[in-house]
Structures are given as structure tokens and as C-alpha cells.
Write a protein that holds these residues in place. Structure first.
Motif, PDB file in Angstrom:
ATOM      1  N   HIS A   1      -0.089   4.986  -1.010  1.00  0.00           N
ATOM      2  CA  HIS A   1      -0.217   5.641   0.295  1.00  0.00           C
ATOM      3  C   HIS A   1       1.156   6.033   0.834  1.00  0.00           C
ATOM      4  O   HIS A   1       1.645   5.494   1.817  1.00  0.00           O
ATOM      5  CB  HIS A   1      -0.941   4.709   1.270  1.00  0.00           C
ATOM      6  CG  HIS A   1      -2.360   4.458   0.890  1.00  0.00           C
ATOM      7  ND1 HIS A   1      -3.375   5.345   1.174  1.00  0.00           N
ATOM      8  CD2 HIS A   1      -2.936   3.421   0.214  1.00  0.00           C
ATOM      9  CE1 HIS A   1      -4.522   4.871   0.704  1.00  0.00           C
ATOM     10  NE2 HIS A   1      -4.281   3.704   0.113  1.00  0.00           N
ATOM     11  N   HIS A   2       1.753   7.012   0.165  1.00  0.00           N
ATOM     12  CA  HIS A   2       3.062   7.522   0.568  1.00  0.00           C
ATOM     13  C   HIS A   2       3.002   9.046   0.582  1.00  0.00           C
ATOM     14  O   HIS A   2       2.133   9.645  -0.057  1.00  0.00           O
ATOM     15  CB  HIS A   2       4.160   7.036  -0.374  1.00  0.00           C
ATOM     16  CG  HIS A   2       3.848   7.250  -1.829  1.00  0.00           C
ATOM     17  ND1 HIS A   2       3.904   8.503  -2.433  1.00  0.00           N
ATOM     18  CD2 HIS A   2       3.436   6.400  -2.795  1.00  0.00           C
ATOM     19  CE1 HIS A   2       3.564   8.401  -3.702  1.00  0.00           C
ATOM     20  NE2 HIS A   2       3.266   7.135  -3.953  1.00  0.00           N
TER      21      HIS A   2
ATOM     22  N   CYS B   1       0.836  -1.214   0.000  1.00  0.00           N
ATOM     23  CA  CYS B   1       0.000   0.000   0.000  1.00  0.00           C
ATOM     24  C   CYS B   1       0.863   1.254   0.000  1.00  0.00           C
ATOM     25  O   CYS B   1       0.620   2.191  -0.767  1.00  0.00           O
ATOM     26  CB  CYS B   1      -0.909   0.033   1.219  1.00  0.00           C
ATOM     27  SG  CYS B   1      -2.008  -1.397   1.373  1.00  0.00           S
ATOM     28  N   ALA B   2       1.856   1.261   0.885  1.00  0.00           N
ATOM     29  CA  ALA B   2       2.688   2.453   1.023  1.00  0.00           C
ATOM     30  C   ALA B   2       3.547   2.685  -0.209  1.00  0.00           C
ATOM     31  O   ALA B   2       3.768   3.825  -0.616  1.00  0.00           O
ATOM     32  CB  ALA B   2       3.568   2.330   2.262  1.00  0.00           C
ATOM     33  N   SER B   3       4.037   1.624  -0.821  1.00  0.00           N
ATOM     34  CA  SER B   3       4.914   1.806  -1.976  1.00  0.00           C
ATOM     35  C   SER B   3       4.145   2.230  -3.216  1.00  0.00           C
ATOM     36  O   SER B   3       4.674   2.927  -4.079  1.00  0.00           O
ATOM     37  CB  SER B   3       5.680   0.507  -2.266  1.00  0.00           C
ATOM     38  OG  SER B   3       4.782  -0.530  -2.662  1.00  0.00           O
TER      39      SER B   3
ATOM     40  N   VAL C   1      -0.469  10.899   2.281  1.00  0.00           N
ATOM     41  CA  VAL C   1      -0.929  10.459   3.604  1.00  0.00           C
ATOM     42  C   VAL C   1      -0.337  11.408   4.641  1.00  0.00           C
ATOM     43  O   VAL C   1       0.640  12.107   4.378  1.00  0.00           O
ATOM     44  CB  VAL C   1      -0.483   9.017   3.938  1.00  0.00           C
ATOM     45  CG1 VAL C   1      -1.179   8.010   3.053  1.00  0.00           C
ATOM     46  CG2 VAL C   1       1.033   8.874   3.805  1.00  0.00           C
TER      47      VAL C   1
ATOM     48  N   TRP D   1       0.423   8.180   9.236  1.00  0.00           N
ATOM     49  CA  TRP D   1      -0.369   7.101   8.657  1.00  0.00           C
ATOM     50  C   TRP D   1       0.309   5.743   8.870  1.00  0.00           C
ATOM     51  O   TRP D   1       1.534   5.612   8.769  1.00  0.00           O
ATOM     52  CB  TRP D   1      -0.554   7.342   7.164  1.00  0.00           C
ATOM     53  CG  TRP D   1      -1.430   6.338   6.483  1.00  0.00           C
ATOM     54  CD1 TRP D   1      -2.780   6.348   6.385  1.00  0.00           C
ATOM     55  CD2 TRP D   1      -1.002   5.162   5.772  1.00  0.00           C
ATOM     56  NE1 TRP D   1      -3.233   5.271   5.675  1.00  0.00           N
ATOM     57  CE2 TRP D   1      -2.162   4.523   5.292  1.00  0.00           C
ATOM     58  CE3 TRP D   1       0.242   4.595   5.515  1.00  0.00           C
ATOM     59  CZ2 TRP D   1      -2.112   3.350   4.548  1.00  0.00           C
ATOM     60  CZ3 TRP D   1       0.298   3.416   4.785  1.00  0.00           C
ATOM     61  CH2 TRP D   1      -0.873   2.806   4.309  1.00  0.00           C
ATOM     62  N   SER D   2      -0.496   4.747   9.160  1.00  0.00           N
ATOM     63  CA  SER D   2       0.030   3.412   9.443  1.00  0.00           C
ATOM     64  C   SER D   2      -0.675   2.379   8.571  1.00  0.00           C
ATOM     65  O   SER D   2      -1.905   2.302   8.553  1.00  0.00           O
ATOM     66  CB  SER D   2      -0.179   3.064  10.929  1.00  0.00           C
ATOM     67  OG  SER D   2      -0.040   1.686  11.152  1.00  0.00           O
ATOM     68  N   ALA D   3       0.116   1.575   7.852  1.00  0.00           N
ATOM     69  CA  ALA D   3      -0.467   0.507   7.041  1.00  0.00           C
ATOM     70  C   ALA D   3      -1.146  -0.527   7.925  1.00  0.00           C
ATOM     71  O   ALA D   3      -2.189  -1.093   7.552  1.00  0.00           O
ATOM     72  CB  ALA D   3       0.626  -0.151   6.187  1.00  0.00           C
TER      73      ALA D   3
END
Length: 488
Positions: A460-461, A455-457, A465, A469-471
Motif C-alpha cells: 500500500h504505497h 502494509c505501506a512498505s 494508494v 491513504w492512512s494505515a
């Protein structure tokens, strides 16, 4: 303002993000009663996010620069020292944009087009304020075409002397250059009461953290974070003939105040996101401790005699309100981009699928076998990702679309305008193209299971976010019974 760099407003992926020209304009307008004698100034690149040309994006970037120039007009921007990004579309375009904004370009050390003035003298409430500009708009050591960058310190000395000759009583330096170089310049050339620093160029969406203000000799040095995350507000209280402004803010504690404010924003973002009771309790405890520390930090008292300054960093958020005129410029920009990109990218198809490779089939095909997972997905924000764009005339915007469709830029996937059956963040964003799995559903290894880092890559980076923010906290919102939930 420092290094706005083409940031008209934040993406809006999460609530209460920093930035927004309409919010900045609303704040400035709200202060006219308390501070009727005001100047709005800038340093660093103001019009474009990047300094290097990109034929696919430069048309959209030009539309945004038009909207920003109109916003600066509403903000009553008086002058700025330009950065390299401002020359992205060439000197004639920069000249037109500067005229459109109503602001003066100041760069005493530059030769070339458009012609930047060395100085500007503005009378404010009977006080003659002199403004000088210095710019070192180099990207990898190279200046924009047709521009000659002269020695900065000598140009600053000449500009200051020119202002003194014109009768300036308060002198301000706008410097678009590396911070260390700017500080050395101010050490070598004292005499400015205030210096506003900006970057020589900027690149990409990354948001910089705030820089604490500092005193360098008798000069107050201010640099706000890029992308209009905050405004630096300097109040000058003039008493008698002295122009030596004493610190009425307590700059020693300002850095800690900024740090606490930054941490409190992160904690609130995590609290809003949700999570386990244990994690939330720990966050609330940290929040309470930081709020108590902030309350105990001493408030500086102005000196009994003589001139002094006060500084505050004002975060630009929704809470400041929205200026209707600037908001209209922003809305017009999105509609203009949509109309342009719909036509400009109408023939841009996704790359073809390689022979033997899996292709995208869309959620309707997946739902034939995975009805319960589809029902769960329909209730997630991922399902409405594309609608959230189209409702705001953003579905063809190059800054937005890639994270709101499935298979963007992938073989057999989507492009700016070719999104048939793949709108929203569908199954195949996480699990990969599904044609082979649909053809042989019992064959193992044809569907991938992403980890939290995916998600973050992908989407959601930062800056999409909040820093907090926490995955892990987000994961329960995209899994459910029969869809990744343990025991489901």
C-alpha cells in the motif's frame, strides 16, 4: 500530454485513481463540439515506463506499447518529442510504434534512427501551426544506441526559422529535456507561443505532482504530470493579426487552484477510507475551508482586444467516461499479456526453502486451528485479492500479481504462475511462513506480528494508494475479534 511513460491505465487498487488512456480519449472526444479545431501533442517518453532493459518484463512492456500506440491513434496524437524510454526495445521498434500511432516524431537536434523530423506544419481552421521538437534523451549521460544528441538551442533556432519560412503563424515547441534546461533554451530562443515540456526519461511507477503553467517572456510553458494523470488544455483565441497571446486564465492563481485541487482529492480519499469521528470531522472542516477558498479565487477576464489564451488542467479520472475503442485496446492488452506470461513463466518456480527454515503452508492449514480468524478474513478484501485479478485477465500480469498472492518471490512461496494454495493476501503475508508454528503451536516466537508500517512498505504505497491513504484508518478493516482487536 507530458511523459505518459507507458501508463496505459492506473492499477485500480483504489477507486477514482488518476490516469487511463480510455478516459483521456473520452474527454478529447467530448470536446469536439466546443473545440472543433484541436491538436493533441506530447513531450517526453510516451511508450515505455522504464528506459533500461529488463528481459523479464520487456515482452509485456512491448505489448503495452502496442496498446498505447493504438490509443494515441484514437486520440489523434499529431506529434511528440520522444524521451529515452521510447528507444527501450530499439530504434526499429520505435519506428513501427510511431507509424502505428499515426504521430510524427519531432526532434530537431537528434541524428540516428528512427529519423525524427525537425518540424511539422499543420493547418488548423485556416491557421498554420508550426511544431518543432527538441529531445535530450540521456540516462546517466548516455543516449540510446545509435543516437547522436546535438546542441538543443541552436537546433531550436533553426527549427523556428524553418517554420517561419513555411509560413507558420503560431509556433509550438515540444521539448523532452530537463525542465531547467528547457526554460534556459526558451529564454535564449524566444519566438514560440507555446512550449510543452516533458522529461528526458522516466523510471518506475512514481507519479509526479503537477507543475503550474508559467509565462516566460511571451511563451506559455506547460508541463502536465507524468503517467497521464492530467491533460493540459490550452485554448488559443486568435483575434486579428496579433500572435501575442495575453493571459486569459489568471496564471497567478492557477498554482493555488492546483494545490487546492490536490489537497481536496487527498481529503476525499481519507473520508472515503473512514476513520474516527474526530479525524473525519477535522477533515470535513478542512474540506469546507478549502472549497470556500477555491470559490473566492478570482476568475480572470480576457482582454477586450487582441489574442489571448486560457489554460486548464483536466484530471484524467473515471468521471470523464471511457472511449470504447481505447477500452477494447486495453482489454486486449491484458488478455495478450496473460496468454504470453502463462507460457513464458510456466517453469519459473519459487526459490527452495533453506534447510531448517519455515515454509508456507497456506490458509487452509492455518484454518484448522484458527477458524474464527479465517471467518473474519473471508469477509475482507484481502480474501478476494486474487479473484479481483483473474476476473480481469490480470492474474499473470507482472505489474499486478505480487501484491495479490502470498509469499511472492519468497523461498517456498509463489511466482507469476505458481500460486497453488497461496492465492489472495493470506495469513502468512503478515505473519510469515507458518510450517514451524503449525508443528509447534505453543512455542513462542514462531509467528510475527506486523506493525502498521508493514502494509505501506509491502503493497500500500504510491501509486497504489491515494496520497491521503492512512494505515491507521485501514487497520480496523483487517483486524477483528480474535484477530488483533484489543480485547478480542
Amino acid at each position: 500530454m507530458s511523459s505518459v511513460a507507458g501508463a496505459l491505465e492506473p492499477c485500480g487498487c483504489v477507486k477514482d485513481m488518476l490516469g487511463g488512456a480510455d478516459h483521456a480519449a473520452a474527454y478529447v472526444a467530448s470536446q469536439t463540439g466546443a473545440a472543433p479545431n484541436a491538436l493533441v501533442l506530447g513531450a517526453g517518453p510516451m511508450l515505455f515506463m522504464n528506459a533500461r532493459p529488463d528481459p523479464a518484463r520487456d515482452g509485456q512492456a512491448g505489448f503495452k506499447a502496442d496498446a498505447l500506440a493504438d490509443a494515441y491513434k484514437s486520440l489523434h496524437l499529431a506529434a511528440w518529442a520522444p524521451g529515452a524510454n521510447d528507444w527501450l526495445l530499439g530504434a526499429p521498434t520505435l519506428e513501427k510504434l510511431a507509424q502505428r500511432s499515426g504521430a510524427a516524431l519531432l526532434a530537431a537536434n537528434l541524428k540516428g534512427t528512427p529519423t525524427a523530423a525537425r518540424t511539422k506544419l499543420i493547418e488548423v481552421a485556416g491557421l498554420k501551426v508550426g511544431i518543432a521538437g527538441i529531445s535530450v534523451p540521456l540516462v546517466a549521460g548516455t543516449a540510446p544506441n545509435g543516437l547522436e544528441v546535438g546542441e538543443a538551442a541552436g537546433a531550436a533556432k533553426t527549427a523556428l526559422a524553418e517554420l517561419k519560412t513555411q509560413g507558420a503563424q503560431v509556433d509550438i515547441l515540444l521539448a523532452a529535456m530537463p525542465r531547467g534546461q528547457a526554460l534556459r533554451l526558451l529564454e535564449a530562443q524566444p519566438g514560440f507561443e507555446v512550449a510543452i515540456l516533458g522529461k528526458p526519461f522516466d523510471e518506475g511507477e512514481t507519479n509526479d505532482p503537477p507543475q503550474s503553467p508559467m509565462m516566460l517572456g511571451k511563451t506559455l510553458v506547460v508541463e502536465t504530470p507524468n503517467h497521464l494523470q492530467a491533460l493540459g488544455v490550452v485554448d488559443l483565441y486568435v483575434r486579428g493579426e496579433s500572435r501575442d497571446f495575453a493571459d486569459g486564465s489568471g496564471l497567478e492563481s492557477t498554482e493555488r487552484k492546483l494545490e487546492i485541487g490536490r489537497r481536496l482529492r487527498e481529503i476525499q480519499a481519507r473520508l472515503d477510507q473512514g476513520g474516527s469521528e474526530k479525524d473525519l470531522a477535522a477533515l470535513k472542516q478542512d474540506q469546507t475551508s478549502l472549497q470556500a477558498e477555491l470559490a473566492k479565487l478570482p476568475e480572470a477576464k480576457p482582454p477586450a482586444q487582441g489574442s489571448f489564451f486560457r489554460f486548464q488542467s483536466v484530471e484524467v479520472t473515471d468521471k470523464l467516461g471511457s472511449d470504447k475503442t481505447v477500452a477494447a485496446h486495453i482489454a486486449s492488452y491484458y488478455e495478450r499479456v496473460n496468454d504470453h506470461n502463462r507460457e513464458a513463466f510456466k517453469d519459473l518456480a519459487p526459490p527452495p526453502v533453506a534447510p531448517g527454515a519455515a515454509s508456507y503452508i497456506g490458509i487452509e492449514a492455518c484454518s484448522k486451528c484458527h477458524a474464527s480468524q479465517r471467518k473474519f478474513w473471508d469477509a475482507t478484501s484481502h480474501a478476494a485479492a486474487y479473484a479481483s485479478l483473474s476476473s480481469q485477465h490480470k492474474e499473470f500480469n507482472l505489474d499486478c500479481v505480487s501484491c495479490h498472492v502470498t509469499g511472492y518471490g519468497m523461498p517456498g512461496g509463489t511466482t507469476v504462475t505458481h500460486v497453488e494454495n497461496l492465492t489472495g493476501v493470506q495469513c502468512e503475508v503478515c505473519h510469515g511462513p507458518g510450517s514451524k508454528h503449525a508443528a509447534a503451536p505453543k512455542e513462542p516466537g514462531l509467528v510475527k506480528t506486523p506493525d502498521h508500517g508493514f502494509c505501506a512498505s509491502q503493497c500500500h504505497h504510491p501509486p497504489h494508494v491515494h496520497p491521503g491513504w492512512s494505515a491507521d484508518a485501514a487497520w480496523p478493516k483487517i483486524v477483528g475479534p480474535g484477530h488483533g482487536m484489543p480485547g478480542g
